[in-house]
Motif scaffolding. Structure first.
Motif, short mmCIF file in Angstrom:
data_model
loop_
_atom_site.label_atom_id
_atom_site.label_comp_id
_atom_site.label_asym_id
_atom_site.label_seq_id
_atom_site.Cartn_x
_atom_site.Cartn_y
_atom_site.Cartn_z
N ASP A 116 17.21 1.48 -19.65
CA ASP A 116 18.49 0.87 -19.97
C ASP A 116 19.49 1.92 -20.44
O ASP A 116 19.89 1.96 -21.61
N THR A 117 19.90 2.80 -19.52
CA THR A 117 20.81 3.89 -19.90
C THR A 117 22.27 3.46 -19.89
O THR A 117 23.14 4.26 -20.25
N ILE A 118 22.57 2.22 -19.50
CA ILE A 118 23.95 1.76 -19.46
C ILE A 118 24.29 0.98 -20.72
O ILE A 118 25.10 1.40 -21.54
N VAL A 119 23.67 -0.17 -20.94
CA VAL A 119 23.93 -0.99 -22.11
C VAL A 119 23.22 -0.42 -23.34
O VAL A 119 23.72 -0.48 -24.46
N ARG A 120 22.01 0.11 -23.15
CA ARG A 120 21.22 0.79 -24.19
C ARG A 120 20.75 -0.17 -25.28
O ARG A 120 20.64 0.22 -26.43
N GLU A 121 20.49 -1.41 -24.92
CA GLU A 121 19.84 -2.32 -25.86
C GLU A 121 18.33 -2.11 -25.86
O GLU A 121 17.68 -2.31 -26.87
N GLU A 122 17.80 -1.74 -24.70
CA GLU A 122 16.35 -1.64 -24.56
C GLU A 122 15.94 -0.17 -24.48
O GLU A 122 16.70 0.73 -24.82
N ASN A 123 14.73 0.07 -23.98
CA ASN A 123 14.18 1.43 -23.92
C ASN A 123 14.86 2.24 -22.82
O ASN A 123 15.18 1.72 -21.75
N PHE A 124 15.06 3.52 -23.09
CA PHE A 124 15.62 4.39 -22.06
C PHE A 124 15.27 5.84 -22.36
O PHE A 124 14.91 6.21 -23.49
N LEU A 125 15.41 6.64 -21.33
CA LEU A 125 15.24 8.09 -21.43
C LEU A 125 16.25 8.73 -20.49
O LEU A 125 16.37 8.32 -19.32
N GLU A 126 17.00 9.71 -20.99
CA GLU A 126 18.03 10.34 -20.17
C GLU A 126 18.05 11.84 -20.39
O GLU A 126 17.92 12.32 -21.53
N LEU A 127 18.20 12.58 -19.31
CA LEU A 127 18.27 14.04 -19.35
C LEU A 127 19.50 14.49 -18.60
O LEU A 127 19.78 14.01 -17.49
N TYR A 128 20.25 15.40 -19.22
CA TYR A 128 21.44 15.97 -18.58
C TYR A 128 21.39 17.49 -18.72
O TYR A 128 21.07 18.01 -19.79
N TYR A 129 21.70 18.18 -17.63
CA TYR A 129 21.73 19.65 -17.68
C TYR A 129 22.86 20.16 -16.80
O TYR A 129 23.03 19.71 -15.66
N GLU A 130 23.63 21.09 -17.33
CA GLU A 130 24.71 21.71 -16.57
C GLU A 130 24.79 23.20 -16.87
O GLU A 130 25.10 23.59 -18.00
N PRO A 131 24.53 24.04 -15.89
CA PRO A 131 24.86 25.46 -16.02
C PRO A 131 26.26 25.69 -15.46
O PRO A 131 26.62 25.17 -14.40
N ASP A 132 27.07 26.47 -16.16
CA ASP A 132 28.43 26.77 -15.71
C ASP A 132 28.57 28.26 -15.46
O ASP A 132 28.24 29.08 -16.32
N PHE A 133 29.07 28.59 -14.29
CA PHE A 133 29.23 29.99 -13.88
C PHE A 133 30.72 30.33 -13.91
O PHE A 133 31.52 29.69 -13.22
N LEU A 134 31.08 31.32 -14.72
CA LEU A 134 32.46 31.77 -14.84
C LEU A 134 32.59 33.13 -14.18
O LEU A 134 31.92 34.09 -14.56
N VAL A 135 33.46 33.22 -13.16
CA VAL A 135 33.65 34.46 -12.40
C VAL A 135 35.13 34.83 -12.44
O VAL A 135 35.98 34.06 -11.95
N PHE A 136 35.45 35.99 -13.03
CA PHE A 136 36.83 36.40 -13.23
C PHE A 136 37.28 37.34 -12.11
O PHE A 136 36.50 38.18 -11.63
N ALA A 137 38.54 37.21 -11.72
CA ALA A 137 39.07 37.98 -10.60
C ALA A 137 39.20 39.46 -10.95
O ALA A 137 38.79 40.33 -10.18
N ASP A 138 39.79 39.80 -12.12
CA ASP A 138 40.06 41.18 -12.48
C ASP A 138 39.22 41.69 -13.64
O ASP A 138 39.04 42.91 -13.78
N HIS A 139 38.73 40.82 -14.50
CA HIS A 139 37.98 41.24 -15.69
C HIS A 139 36.53 40.77 -15.56
O HIS A 139 36.12 39.81 -16.21
N SER A 140 35.79 41.45 -14.72
CA SER A 140 34.41 41.03 -14.45
C SER A 140 33.52 41.15 -15.69
O SER A 140 32.44 40.56 -15.73
#
Length: 428
Positions: A103-127
């Protein structure tokens, strides 16, 4: 209270705030949120409301969302410096995966949720500023007959400066850490445990425990915070819940003679007078003792929020807080952080969403050691208008503008910064 700024990405918007005062907790038997006030970030499926797509009623027990978000950004002050500003274009690539079960939407009942985000930052002149950031979130809840328990683990390994960073821990506010200033690496690990137990038909106990580690590679002061709270709550009606309780904790700093203990006496409540308006808040007094025995401090603390949805596709939210934090930059000093954030969203023609976010933060420093003279005060504000469009069911695009300004009595912490960007995202 650590502020969580909601980053309005095209396809996903996630936020979680951990508070030393504790968040408002409603009974899982009568509230549509259950333990949501303690556990719930805006899930990936919540992005459908952001972009104008209705949330389906037939929610699957297991779901996943894969988003690939790409942005091109111009920043006129990469290091958030008061002078000798560096400017550059950079590309931000952020693939994100959400896995959910239960129940990841209403969250009244049991639930398990995993979120992962890697972000890559690449600069044009200042590497030399190229970086990889990581945001990870794990949340779960399990209900017994009268007892509900939950756990949240948040990890954020990030560079300050990136205003589009999605965050849970609140260490970085809108891409900035005012206390440390400049462009820095900040690693935050936060564990949150929560439980609620029904005593009678209208009363229930709630408790929470937190552990937070903030690591600053490069010489600043790392810190650990351990805290817990206990509340007795009364559900007066389905619309009104109130509670009284206390919080206690310990700040351990990796510098000599700087550890501290604090206690809070708290009142909290939530009130939902109509389906369009909801409010919640915690207020109290904090009593802080320093291991040096030099002095004690007493300060008010609060964590208040309100959400108003007058029409379909329109929402306005206001958040305000005040809390005490230890300084990572100034030896033997703490600061009170008072914060205000306003966010408004309007959906247009079912495909476009206009958003406006603005915030203000005041940092007032005071000494924690004997004979420490604290003379620093900062006033920071930002505003960010955005526009996002749903091109197809899976493809989104948008543009944003960010202005950030800080005035400090210590001139090396003041800065102005402007970011302009375009972004696109594909969601599977």
């Amino acid at each position: 209270m650590r502020w969580s700024i909601r980053s309005p990405l095209c396809a996903i918007s996630l936020v979680f705030a951990l508070s030393a005062t504790g968040q408002t907790l409603q009974r899982s038997t009568s509230s549509p949120q259950g333990l949501d006030a303690e556990l719930n970030p805006e899930s990936a499926r919540g992005a459908q409301a952001l972009i104008g797509e209705p949330v389906p009623e037939n929610v699957r027990r297991f779901h996943y969302v894969l988003t690939i978000d790409v942005a091109e950004i111009y920043d006129d002050n990469l290091t958030l410096a008061p002078s000798n500003r560096l400017h550059d274009f950079y590309t931000r690539i952020g693939p994100a995966l959400t896995l959910g079960f239960g129940d990841t939407i209403v969250r009244e009942e049991n639930f398990l949720e995993l979120y992962y985000e890697p972000d890559f930052l690449v600069f044009a002149d200042h590497s030399n500023f190229d970086a990889v950031e990581h945001v990870a979130h794990l949340a779960g809840q399990y209900r017994f007959s009268r007892l509900t328990v939950g756990v949240v683990e948040n990890i954020q390994l990030a560079e300050t400066g990136d205003s589009q960073l999605p965050g849970y821990t609140g260490t970085i506010v809108n891409g900035v850490n005012i206390d440390t200033g400049g462009r820095r690496r900040i690693n935050t690990y936060a564990t949150h445990l929560v439980a609620a137990y029904d005593l009678t038909g209208k009363t229930f106990l709630s408790a929470a425990g937190d552990y937070t580690l903030i690591n600053y590679p490069g010489g600043l002061t790392d810190s650990h915070r351990i805290s817990g709270n206990l509340f007795l709550n009364y559900q007066y009606s389905p619309k009104l819940s109130v509670g009284v309780g206390g919080t206690a904790g310990r700040d351990v700093l990796e510098q000599a003679n700087s550890n501290q203990t604090f206690e809070q006496a708290n009142l909290r409540g939530s009130y939902t007078p109509t389906g369009k308006l909801s409010t919640s808040g915690v207020v109290g007094l904090e009593f802080r003792q320093f291991d040096t025995g030099s002095h004690n401090s007493v300060t008010p603390v609060f964590d208040l929020s309100a959400t108003y949805k007058p029409f379909d596709g329109t929402s306005i939210s206001i958040d305000a807080s005040r809390a005490t934090q230890t300084s990572a930059d100034l030896l033997g000093q703490d600061y009170t952080s008072t914060q205000l954030q306003v966010m408004a969203k309007q959906r247009l023609l079912q495909r476009f969403t206009l958003s406006f976010m603005a915030g203000y933060q005041n940092l007032g420093y005071f000494g924690g050691l004997t004979h420490t003279v604290a003379a620093r005060e900062d006033n920071y504000y930002f505003f960010q208008p955005t526009i996002d469009a749903r091109i197809t069911r899976f493809w989104f695009a948008g543009a944003f503008f960010v202005y950030r300004h800080n005035t400090s009595t210590f001139s090396n912490f003041g800065f102005d910064d402007t970011q302009v960007g375009i972004r696109t995202a594909i969601r599977f």
